[in-house]
Design a protein around this motif. Structure first.
Motif, PDB file in Angstrom:
ATOM      1  N   LYS A   1       0.864  -1.184   0.000  1.00 29.30           N
ATOM      2  CA  LYS A   1       0.000   0.000   0.000  1.00 29.30           C
ATOM      3  C   LYS A   1       0.894   1.226   0.000  1.00 29.30           C
ATOM      4  O   LYS A   1       1.843   1.315   0.772  1.00 29.30           O
ATOM      5  N   VAL A   2       0.548   2.189  -0.867  1.00 29.52           N
ATOM      6  CA  VAL A   2       1.375   3.374  -1.028  1.00 29.52           C
ATOM      7  C   VAL A   2       0.528   4.627  -0.809  1.00 29.52           C
ATOM      8  O   VAL A   2      -0.539   4.761  -1.400  1.00 29.52           O
ATOM      9  N   SER A   3       1.027   5.505   0.044  1.00 36.23           N
ATOM     10  CA  SER A   3       0.454   6.838   0.181  1.00 36.23           C
ATOM     11  C   SER A   3       1.474   7.818  -0.388  1.00 36.23           C
ATOM     12  O   SER A   3       2.625   7.444  -0.654  1.00 36.23           O
ATOM     13  N   LEU A   4       1.073   9.041  -0.555  1.00 39.11           N
ATOM     14  CA  LEU A   4       2.018  10.042  -1.039  1.00 39.11           C
ATOM     15  C   LEU A   4       3.172  10.196  -0.052  1.00 39.11           C
ATOM     16  O   LEU A   4       4.339  10.231  -0.441  1.00 39.11           O
ATOM     17  N   ALA A   5       2.853  10.244   1.231  1.00 39.36           N
ATOM     18  CA  ALA A   5       3.885  10.396   2.264  1.00 39.36           C
ATOM     19  C   ALA A   5       4.846   9.203   2.271  1.00 39.36           C
ATOM     20  O   ALA A   5       6.066   9.378   2.316  1.00 39.36           O
ATOM     21  N   SER A   6       4.302   7.988   2.207  1.00 36.33           N
ATOM     22  CA  SER A   6       5.173   6.808   2.222  1.00 36.33           C
ATOM     23  C   SER A   6       6.002   6.720   0.946  1.00 36.33           C
ATOM     24  O   SER A   6       7.160   6.309   0.978  1.00 36.33           O
ATOM     25  N   GLY A   7       5.427   7.116  -0.167  1.00 35.73           N
ATOM     26  CA  GLY A   7       6.173   7.126  -1.424  1.00 35.73           C
ATOM     27  C   GLY A   7       7.328   8.115  -1.383  1.00 35.73           C
ATOM     28  O   GLY A   7       8.432   7.830  -1.861  1.00 35.73           O
ATOM     29  N   LEU A   8       7.068   9.288  -0.787  1.00 34.87           N
ATOM     30  CA  LEU A   8       8.133  10.286  -0.653  1.00 34.87           C
ATOM     31  C   LEU A   8       9.255   9.778   0.251  1.00 34.87           C
ATOM     32  O   LEU A   8      10.437   9.953  -0.056  1.00 34.87           O
TER      33      LEU A   8
END
Length: 172
Positions: free
Chosen positions: A51-58
């Motif tokens: 699962k990817v969020s913008l924050a985790s991707g950054l």
């Protein structure tokens, strides 16, 4: 309409002020949700799921040493949207005494607005790129929709405030 030069736009249009200020608050909340909520789940070979969020991707970009990409996406996806909402709030609720400054802020916001859907398009391209049939599958989550809704609401608010300012300028 005869008004004082130091009155806020919000005070000049009290009914519309409630709608615009509520819209600003909703856009801010949706932006926060869009940054931290899961945007998509990438599943590879039916075994591995991420699962990817913008924050985790950054954070992942930063951990992998992709500093340029991190800075670029951080600026366009987090800093600029918050700054844009701040400026819209300032233009709408600040005094109209410095109309040139408000017009300058609004012009900057309009120029940036042309790029504000870039984030949504990047995520959409990512979705299309990683949809690899049996190799990988992508499931979209509410974080992407919240982020996109924040961008669209902000665009509508910008347009509405610009109309109000232009109407006021024409009345003077």
């Amino acid at each position: 309409m005869e008004t004082s030069d130091t009155q806020a736009l919000a005070a000049l249009y009290p009914t519309e002020s409630k709608i615009i200020n509520l819209s600003l608050a909703v856009a801010l909340a949706l932006l926060g949700i869009g940054i931290f909520a899961p945007m998509l789940t990438l599943q590879k070979f039916y075994l591995f799921s991420n699962k990817v969020s913008l924050a985790s991707g950054l954070l992942q970009l930063l951990q992998e040493g992709q500093v340029f990409l991190f800075v670029l996406i951080f600026a366009f996806s987090i800093i600029f949207p918050f700054f844009k909402l701040f400026l819209l709030c300032k233009v709408w609720n600040g005094d109209t005494g410095d109309r040139e400054r408000h017009e300058k802020h609004l012009h900057w916001i309009a120029q940036y607005g042309k790029w504000s859907m870039l984030d949504v398009f990047v995520v959409a391209i990512l979705l299309v790129t990683v949809k690899l049939g049996v190799i990988a599958d992508v499931e979209v989550h509410y974080g992407l929709y919240a982020f996109a809704a924040s961008v669209v609401i902000t665009m509508f608010i910008t347009a509405r405030i610009a109309i109000v300012i232009n109407t006021l300028a024409g009345a003077r």
